[in-house]
Design an enzyme around this catalytic site. Structure first.
Site, PDB file in Angstrom:
ATOM      1  N   PRO A  86       0.810  -1.223   0.000  1.00  0.00           N
ATOM      2  CA  PRO A  86       0.000   0.000   0.000  1.00  0.00           C
ATOM      3  C   PRO A  86       0.845   1.276   0.000  1.00  0.00           C
ATOM      4  O   PRO A  86       0.366   2.334  -0.407  1.00  0.00           O
ATOM      5  CB  PRO A  86      -0.804  -0.097   1.307  1.00  0.00           C
ATOM      6  CG  PRO A  86      -0.795  -1.532   1.678  1.00  0.00           C
ATOM      7  CD  PRO A  86       0.501  -2.093   1.156  1.00  0.00           C
ATOM      8  N   GLU A 113       0.275  -8.528   8.566  1.00  0.00           N
ATOM      9  CA  GLU A 113       0.404  -7.075   8.739  1.00  0.00           C
ATOM     10  C   GLU A 113       1.414  -6.493   7.755  1.00  0.00           C
ATOM     11  O   GLU A 113       1.693  -5.300   7.781  1.00  0.00           O
ATOM     12  CB  GLU A 113       0.832  -6.743  10.173  1.00  0.00           C
ATOM     13  CG  GLU A 113      -0.291  -6.810  11.184  1.00  0.00           C
ATOM     14  CD  GLU A 113      -1.447  -5.884  10.832  1.00  0.00           C
ATOM     15  OE1 GLU A 113      -1.203  -4.709  10.519  1.00  0.00           O
ATOM     16  OE2 GLU A 113      -2.598  -6.355  10.842  1.00  0.00           O
ATOM     17  N   ARG A 150      -1.939  -7.290 -21.011  1.00  0.00           N
ATOM     18  CA  ARG A 150      -2.779  -6.911 -22.148  1.00  0.00           C
ATOM     19  C   ARG A 150      -2.081  -5.907 -23.066  1.00  0.00           C
ATOM     20  O   ARG A 150      -2.448  -5.760 -24.225  1.00  0.00           O
ATOM     21  CB  ARG A 150      -4.144  -6.368 -21.684  1.00  0.00           C
ATOM     22  CG  ARG A 150      -4.098  -5.040 -21.005  1.00  0.00           C
ATOM     23  CD  ARG A 150      -5.422  -4.699 -20.349  1.00  0.00           C
ATOM     24  NE  ARG A 150      -6.500  -4.419 -21.296  1.00  0.00           N
ATOM     25  CZ  ARG A 150      -6.657  -3.252 -21.917  1.00  0.00           C
ATOM     26  NH1 ARG A 150      -5.837  -2.256 -21.701  1.00  0.00           N
ATOM     27  NH2 ARG A 150      -7.664  -3.079 -22.751  1.00  0.00           N
ATOM     28  N   ASP A 164      -8.246   3.032 -25.427  1.00  0.00           N
ATOM     29  CA  ASP A 164      -8.846   2.845 -24.102  1.00  0.00           C
ATOM     30  C   ASP A 164      -8.662   4.066 -23.213  1.00  0.00           C
ATOM     31  O   ASP A 164      -7.763   4.878 -23.439  1.00  0.00           O
ATOM     32  CB  ASP A 164      -8.186   1.651 -23.383  1.00  0.00           C
ATOM     33  CG  ASP A 164      -8.747   0.317 -23.839  1.00  0.00           C
ATOM     34  OD1 ASP A 164      -9.877   0.294 -24.323  1.00  0.00           O
ATOM     35  OD2 ASP A 164      -8.023  -0.689 -23.707  1.00  0.00           O
TER      36      ASP A 164
HETATM   37  N1  SAM Z   1      -0.112  -3.183   7.492  1.00  0.00           N
HETATM   38  C1  SAM Z   1       0.031  -2.854   6.102  1.00  0.00           C
HETATM   39  C2  SAM Z   1      -0.161  -1.367   5.910  1.00  0.00           C
HETATM   40  O1  SAM Z   1      -0.884  -0.751   6.695  1.00  0.00           O
HETATM   41  O2  SAM Z   1       0.361  -0.815   4.927  1.00  0.00           O
HETATM   42  C3  SAM Z   1      -0.997  -3.589   5.238  1.00  0.00           C
HETATM   43  C4  SAM Z   1      -0.699  -5.033   5.073  1.00  0.00           C
HETATM   44  S1  SAM Z   1      -1.875  -5.862   4.059  1.00  0.00           S
HETATM   45  C5  SAM Z   1      -3.051  -6.386   5.239  1.00  0.00           C
HETATM   46  C6  SAM Z   1      -1.052  -7.331   3.594  1.00  0.00           C
HETATM   47  C7  SAM Z   1      -0.431  -7.312   2.213  1.00  0.00           C
HETATM   48  O3  SAM Z   1      -1.434  -7.074   1.239  1.00  0.00           O
HETATM   49  C8  SAM Z   1       0.608  -6.243   1.953  1.00  0.00           C
HETATM   50  O4  SAM Z   1       1.894  -6.634   2.437  1.00  0.00           O
HETATM   51  C9  SAM Z   1       0.582  -6.118   0.448  1.00  0.00           C
HETATM   52  O5  SAM Z   1       1.392  -7.103  -0.175  1.00  0.00           O
HETATM   53  C10 SAM Z   1      -0.875  -6.405   0.109  1.00  0.00           C
HETATM   54  N2  SAM Z   1      -1.675  -5.192  -0.137  1.00  0.00           N
HETATM   55  C11 SAM Z   1      -2.724  -4.771   0.595  1.00  0.00           C
HETATM   56  N3  SAM Z   1      -3.263  -3.659   0.083  1.00  0.00           N
HETATM   57  C12 SAM Z   1      -2.543  -3.370  -1.030  1.00  0.00           C
HETATM   58  C13 SAM Z   1      -2.611  -2.328  -1.996  1.00  0.00           C
HETATM   59  N4  SAM Z   1      -3.513  -1.355  -1.927  1.00  0.00           N
HETATM   60  N5  SAM Z   1      -1.727  -2.347  -3.020  1.00  0.00           N
HETATM   61  C14 SAM Z   1      -0.787  -3.314  -3.101  1.00  0.00           C
HETATM   62  N6  SAM Z   1      -0.670  -4.325  -2.203  1.00  0.00           N
HETATM   63  C15 SAM Z   1      -1.535  -4.357  -1.181  1.00  0.00           C
END
Ligand code: SAM
Length: 237
Positions: A86, A113, A150, A164
């Site tokens: 994220p 997490e 794609r 697109d």
């Molecule tokens: N504790 C982290 C934080 O607050 O940033 C979030 C961890 S999330 C529950 C678990 C995993 O989901 C992350 O390590 C990532 O690989 C993936 N993930 C979750 N949301 C994502 C997003 N918006 N974009 C990319 N990967 C995401």
């Protein structure tokens, strides 16, 4: 192109990669996938990949040893390693086009997490699919794969994706197909006229209208003089 994926849930991503346009791209040899079960590098009898966070707090954190063990051979094979996270840079059409030109990608999916911070030292890039949090990186990896593959020549025709939304810096124009009249709703007559010049002009004008209404932020920088003239005519409608 080759794309490797590191995950603790291979089954979550196998079916989408065999299905529809992405599956056909695999059959055509446009792209090949390697799916790596992180648990193969897990620790101890239970093949553990996570542990409690130092400093306390909720949830578990992915340990560095299994992730390093999975990522390092892929780096040595020349992969551009992408962590789904994220906190990464936002996935956009421009980034998807850039990644479509990379011969070998390795996508790392987090869970729990998230990952031990030290794992960031062995990735080349971090990518987020949007400002929300999912339970794991598998769906973000699939989103990235779909957006990228794609665009790789041989998957779909260039004509299909160059018009697109976002490719031209704007949203796409409205589309219609048969029937000509449905529940009292018609089709713009120009689309039935057979006049390709007029159709192109109408489509550009409607793309401008839709973009101005829904995503005015995209318009800045996307307009040439002809677009500005067409935009001015929208005010007369
Ligand atoms: N504790 C982290 C934080 O607050 O940033 C979030 C961890 S999330 C529950 C678990 C995993 O989901 C992350 O390590 C990532 O690989 C993936 N993930 C979750 N949301 C994502 C997003 N918006 N974009 C990319 N990967 C995401």
């Amino acid at each position: 192109m080759r794309i490797d994926v590191v995950t603790i849930f291979p089954e979550l991503i196998e079916v989408p990669l065999r299905t529809s346009i992405i599956g056909r791209a695999v059959e055509a040899g446009v792209v090949e996938f390697g799916i790596h079960d992180l648990r193969a590098h897990g620790l101890g009898r239970h093949r553990s990949v996570d542990d409690e966070p130092y400093g306390g707090g909720a949830g578990m954190v992915m340990r560095p040893e299994p992730l390093f063990a999975a990522i390092e051979p892929l780096r040595e094979a020349g992969a551009h390693v992408v962590l789904l996270d994220p906190a990464g840079e936002r996935l956009t059409d421009a980034l998807a086009r850039h990644l479509a030109g990379v011969a070998h990608l390795a996508l790392v999916c987090g869970r729990y997490e998230g990952i031990d911070e030290r794992v960031r030292t062995v990735v080349d890039r971090e990518v987020s699919i949007g400002d929300y949090v999912l339970t794991g990186g598998e769906l973000p990896a699939l989103v990235l794969i779909d957006a990228v593959v794609r665009l790789v020549p041989g998957t779909i025709s260039q004509a299909s994706h160059e018009g697109d939304s976002f490719a031209s810096g704007m949203l796409e124009y409205p589309q219609y197909t048969r029937p000509e009249s449905f529940r009292g709703l018609g089709v713009p007559p120009v689309l039935l006229s057979g006049n390709h010049g007029e159709v192109d002009r109408w489509r550009r004008r409607e793309a401008l209208r839709r973009t101005r209404e829904r995503r005015p932020d995209l318009l800045e920088g996307a307009l040439d003089d002809a677009d500005r003239a067409l935009l001015a005519t929208l005010d007369d409608d």
